[in-house]
Scaffold this motif. Structure first.
Motif, PDB file in Angstrom:
ATOM      1  N   PRO A  10       6.718   1.983 -11.821  1.00 45.50           N
ATOM      2  CA  PRO A  10       5.850   0.830 -12.018  1.00 45.50           C
ATOM      3  C   PRO A  10       5.745  -0.021 -10.751  1.00 45.50           C
ATOM      4  O   PRO A  10       6.624  -0.013  -9.896  1.00 45.50           O
ATOM      5  CB  PRO A  10       6.542   0.055 -13.149  1.00 45.50           C
ATOM      6  CG  PRO A  10       7.984   0.445 -13.034  1.00 45.50           C
ATOM      7  CD  PRO A  10       7.995   1.857 -12.550  1.00 45.50           C
ATOM      8  N   THR A  11       4.638  -0.737 -10.651  1.00 42.36           N
ATOM      9  CA  THR A  11       4.396  -1.616  -9.514  1.00 42.36           C
ATOM     10  C   THR A  11       5.237  -2.884  -9.624  1.00 42.36           C
ATOM     11  O   THR A  11       5.438  -3.412 -10.716  1.00 42.36           O
ATOM     12  CB  THR A  11       2.895  -1.986  -9.461  1.00 42.36           C
ATOM     13  OG1 THR A  11       2.152  -0.806  -9.162  1.00 42.36           O
ATOM     14  CG2 THR A  11       2.609  -3.045  -8.413  1.00 42.36           C
ATOM     15  N   THR A 103       7.307   6.038   6.284  1.00 41.99           N
ATOM     16  CA  THR A 103       6.887   5.082   5.245  1.00 41.99           C
ATOM     17  C   THR A 103       7.854   3.909   5.182  1.00 41.99           C
ATOM     18  O   THR A 103       9.070   4.088   5.084  1.00 41.99           O
ATOM     19  CB  THR A 103       6.833   5.775   3.872  1.00 41.99           C
ATOM     20  OG1 THR A 103       5.861   6.823   3.918  1.00 41.99           O
ATOM     21  CG2 THR A 103       6.459   4.785   2.780  1.00 41.99           C
ATOM     22  N   THR A 104       7.305   2.697   5.260  1.00 49.79           N
ATOM     23  CA  THR A 104       8.090   1.473   5.112  1.00 49.79           C
ATOM     24  C   THR A 104       7.595   0.710   3.885  1.00 49.79           C
ATOM     25  O   THR A 104       6.504   0.967   3.377  1.00 49.79           O
ATOM     26  CB  THR A 104       7.987   0.583   6.351  1.00 49.79           C
ATOM     27  OG1 THR A 104       6.620   0.186   6.535  1.00 49.79           O
ATOM     28  CG2 THR A 104       8.488   1.300   7.596  1.00 49.79           C
ATOM     29  N   TYR A 105       8.405  -0.246   3.441  1.00 55.96           N
ATOM     30  CA  TYR A 105       8.091  -1.005   2.237  1.00 55.96           C
ATOM     31  C   TYR A 105       8.099  -2.493   2.539  1.00 55.96           C
ATOM     32  O   TYR A 105       8.969  -2.962   3.290  1.00 55.96           O
ATOM     33  CB  TYR A 105       9.118  -0.701   1.141  1.00 55.96           C
ATOM     34  CG  TYR A 105       9.181   0.753   0.753  1.00 55.96           C
ATOM     35  CD1 TYR A 105       8.443   1.239  -0.318  1.00 55.96           C
ATOM     36  CD2 TYR A 105       9.965   1.660   1.480  1.00 55.96           C
ATOM     37  CE1 TYR A 105       8.478   2.589  -0.662  1.00 55.96           C
ATOM     38  CE2 TYR A 105      10.004   3.004   1.137  1.00 55.96           C
ATOM     39  CZ  TYR A 105       9.261   3.459   0.069  1.00 55.96           C
ATOM     40  OH  TYR A 105       9.292   4.791  -0.259  1.00 55.96           O
ATOM     41  N   GLU A 124      -0.935  -4.133  -1.372  1.00 56.91           N
ATOM     42  CA  GLU A 124      -0.052  -5.192  -0.898  1.00 56.91           C
ATOM     43  C   GLU A 124       0.460  -6.010  -2.083  1.00 56.91           C
ATOM     44  O   GLU A 124      -0.156  -6.016  -3.170  1.00 56.91           O
ATOM     45  CB  GLU A 124      -0.794  -6.102   0.083  1.00 56.91           C
ATOM     46  CG  GLU A 124      -1.137  -5.440   1.406  1.00 56.91           C
ATOM     47  CD  GLU A 124       0.112  -5.048   2.184  1.00 56.91           C
ATOM     48  OE1 GLU A 124       1.009  -5.897   2.338  1.00 56.91           O
ATOM     49  OE2 GLU A 124       0.195  -3.870   2.605  1.00 56.91           O
ATOM     50  N   PRO A 125       1.588  -6.718  -1.929  1.00 55.06           N
ATOM     51  CA  PRO A 125       2.116  -7.532  -3.033  1.00 55.06           C
ATOM     52  C   PRO A 125       1.091  -8.535  -3.545  1.00 55.06           C
ATOM     53  O   PRO A 125       0.425  -9.204  -2.756  1.00 55.06           O
ATOM     54  CB  PRO A 125       3.321  -8.241  -2.397  1.00 55.06           C
ATOM     55  CG  PRO A 125       3.747  -7.332  -1.284  1.00 55.06           C
ATOM     56  CD  PRO A 125       2.477  -6.739  -0.754  1.00 55.06           C
ATOM     57  N   PHE A 126       0.961  -8.630  -4.859  1.00 50.17           N
ATOM     58  CA  PHE A 126       0.030  -9.596  -5.439  1.00 50.17           C
ATOM     59  C   PHE A 126       0.738 -10.648  -6.295  1.00 50.17           C
ATOM     60  O   PHE A 126       0.107 -11.396  -7.023  1.00 50.17           O
ATOM     61  CB  PHE A 126      -1.085  -8.893  -6.231  1.00 50.17           C
ATOM     62  CG  PHE A 126      -0.633  -7.884  -7.254  1.00 50.17           C
ATOM     63  CD1 PHE A 126      -0.223  -8.284  -8.522  1.00 50.17           C
ATOM     64  CD2 PHE A 126      -0.643  -6.529  -6.956  1.00 50.17           C
ATOM     65  CE1 PHE A 126       0.173  -7.356  -9.468  1.00 50.17           C
ATOM     66  CE2 PHE A 126      -0.257  -5.584  -7.896  1.00 50.17           C
ATOM     67  CZ  PHE A 126       0.150  -5.999  -9.162  1.00 50.17           C
ATOM     68  N   PHE A 127       2.065 -10.706  -6.196  1.00 48.01           N
ATOM     69  CA  PHE A 127       2.825 -11.833  -6.739  1.00 48.01           C
ATOM     70  C   PHE A 127       4.139 -11.902  -5.986  1.00 48.01           C
ATOM     71  O   PHE A 127       4.536 -10.951  -5.306  1.00 48.01           O
ATOM     72  CB  PHE A 127       3.048 -11.714  -8.254  1.00 48.01           C
ATOM     73  CG  PHE A 127       3.871 -10.537  -8.693  1.00 48.01           C
ATOM     74  CD1 PHE A 127       5.253 -10.652  -8.853  1.00 48.01           C
ATOM     75  CD2 PHE A 127       3.287  -9.310  -8.981  1.00 48.01           C
ATOM     76  CE1 PHE A 127       6.022  -9.575  -9.272  1.00 48.01           C
ATOM     77  CE2 PHE A 127       4.037  -8.229  -9.403  1.00 48.01           C
ATOM     78  CZ  PHE A 127       5.412  -8.353  -9.553  1.00 48.01           C
ATOM     79  N   ASP A 128       4.800 -13.048  -6.082  1.00 48.48           N
ATOM     80  CA  ASP A 128       6.068 -13.262  -5.381  1.00 48.48           C
ATOM     81  C   ASP A 128       7.249 -12.928  -6.287  1.00 48.48           C
ATOM     82  O   ASP A 128       7.189 -13.108  -7.510  1.00 48.48           O
ATOM     83  CB  ASP A 128       6.188 -14.713  -4.923  1.00 48.48           C
ATOM     84  CG  ASP A 128       5.153 -15.092  -3.874  1.00 48.48           C
ATOM     85  OD1 ASP A 128       4.758 -14.206  -3.095  1.00 48.48           O
ATOM     86  OD2 ASP A 128       4.746 -16.264  -3.845  1.00 48.48           O
ATOM     87  N   ALA A 129       8.323 -12.475  -5.683  1.00 47.01           N
ATOM     88  CA  ALA A 129       9.564 -12.292  -6.427  1.00 47.01           C
ATOM     89  C   ALA A 129      10.097 -13.658  -6.850  1.00 47.01           C
ATOM     90  O   ALA A 129      10.129 -14.586  -6.034  1.00 47.01           O
ATOM     91  CB  ALA A 129      10.592 -11.568  -5.565  1.00 47.01           C
ATOM     92  N   PRO A 130      10.499 -13.831  -8.098  1.00 47.43           N
ATOM     93  CA  PRO A 130      11.005 -15.143  -8.531  1.00 47.43           C
ATOM     94  C   PRO A 130      12.351 -15.472  -7.899  1.00 47.43           C
ATOM     95  O   PRO A 130      13.204 -14.606  -7.753  1.00 47.43           O
ATOM     96  CB  PRO A 130      11.114 -14.997 -10.052  1.00 47.43           C
ATOM     97  CG  PRO A 130      11.280 -13.526 -10.277  1.00 47.43           C
ATOM     98  CD  PRO A 130      10.497 -12.847  -9.194  1.00 47.43           C
TER      99      PRO A 130
END
Length: 345
Positions: A10-11, A103-105, A124-130
């Protein structure tokens, strides 16, 4: 145990290490999402997470790879790779190989943890880690709490969604954690990739008390399926972080962290040794209760559609519909089948 009918890719943001496991100059090995990976920290302090194999002849960079300033040098032939995974030096050639890339993350650090963004479509990330402090916007910080207490359970046969669904499962608290009464949920907000769940709960008293008389509760923030942070109120001040990261097609690593608030009264501060001991004991109890959940998740079969009671319908429907957005194929368990099932057995 039967493999859950859910993608194990999952994303979202997923923890791959604790920050203190990757010191400056260190190369840390791990396996997630079916890929051998490494994390390394450059002289500047920046952490890079990339696939583990050198694009030259396939040496594993986690076994003898050397951090030199802001690049990682392969132990086999000295090829150097930068933080974007590009070759920047072949020591016996005049120019690097600009056509190959490891490949990098995307990486972020918070909660004293290292998280990577995983998305099979390369978005690309579309939300921030809490963040267990900043996300609650209450002015709290790490300085207000005792050192983090941790649990690490590697390679369990469970899916991250099991853990997130636990957050709307009000009935399990009484039977798994021995709460005197069943808690009541006061907020379900699943409109965005970061969701919010609040509930009233108590671990004290007896079953004859009324939930209306309880003034303690928990606020939870779920950053996708990989990270959940909580804040307690009306009880011993504690914050928790759960992080579930798929390793391969059947197993996940489980990490759980607890912070216990430092004393705020002068009397408690004067007896600092006793206060810290009590904090350690309470943190251990919070971890023990989480382990009770892990034991059940590790032997659980994903039920789709589940045979829910009517009072459970709203919470489970909402969280399963919300979870669909994180799967590459949009299939994470059918909310339509759930709604159509005969739930009042």
């Amino acid at each position: 145990m039967a493999k859950p009918p859910l993608s194990m890719k999952p994303t979202g943001w997923y923890q791959v290490a604790w920050s203190d496991e990757v010191a400056v100059g260190h190369v840390h090995t791990m396996k997630y999402f079916g890929e051998e990976m490494i994390a390394w920290r450059a002289e500047s302090g920046r952490v890079t997470v990339m696939n583990a194999y050198c694009e030259h002849l396939g040496a594993h960079l986690g076994f003898g790879g050397k951090v030199i300033g802001e690049v990682l040098q392969c132990p086999f032939h000295g090829w150097q790779w930068n933080q974007e995974g590009r070759n920047v030096c072949i020591p016996y050639e005049k120019r690097p190989n600009r056509g190959r890339r490891i490949t990098t993350y995307p990486v972020t650090e918070c909660n004293q943890s290292i998280y990577i963004w995983h998305d099979t479509d390369g978005r690309e990330p579309f939300f921030d880690a809490p963040d267990v402090f900043a996300s609650f916007a209450d002015g709290s910080s790490l300085d207000d709490y005792y050192p983090q207490q941790r649990l690490y359970v590697p390679g369990r046969e469970l899916h991250p969604q099991y853990v997130l669904e636990n957050g709307v499962d009000f009935a399990h608290f009484k039977y798994v954690h021995d709460t005197p009464i069943v808690p009541v949920f006061t907020r379900h907000d699943f409109d965005q990739p970061v969701s919010y769940v609040d509930f009233t709960i108590t671990f004290e008293g007896d079953e004859n008390q009324s939930i209306d008389d309880v003034d303690s509760g928990v606020e939870a923030i779920n950053g996708g399926l990989g990270i959940a942070v909580t804040k307690s109120s009306g009880m011993i001040d504690n914050r928790t972080i759960s992080a579930i990261t798929p390793v391969d097609e059947s197993t996940s690593d489980v990490r759980f962290m607890v912070y216990i608030g430092r004393p705020t009264t002068e009397r408690a501060r004067q007896n600092a040794e006793r206060a810290e001991r009590k904090a350690q004991e309470f943190g251990a109890e919070v971890i023990r209760q989480f382990q009770q959940d892990v034991h059940i998740w590790s032997h659980q079969r994903y039920s789709d559609p589940p045979a829910l009671a009517s009072s459970e319908m709203q919470g489970f429907t909402a969280i399963r519909e919300w979870a669909l957005r994180f799967y590459p194929d949009g299939k994470g368990g059918s909310a339509a089948r759930l709604a159509a099932a005969n739930l009042d057995s």
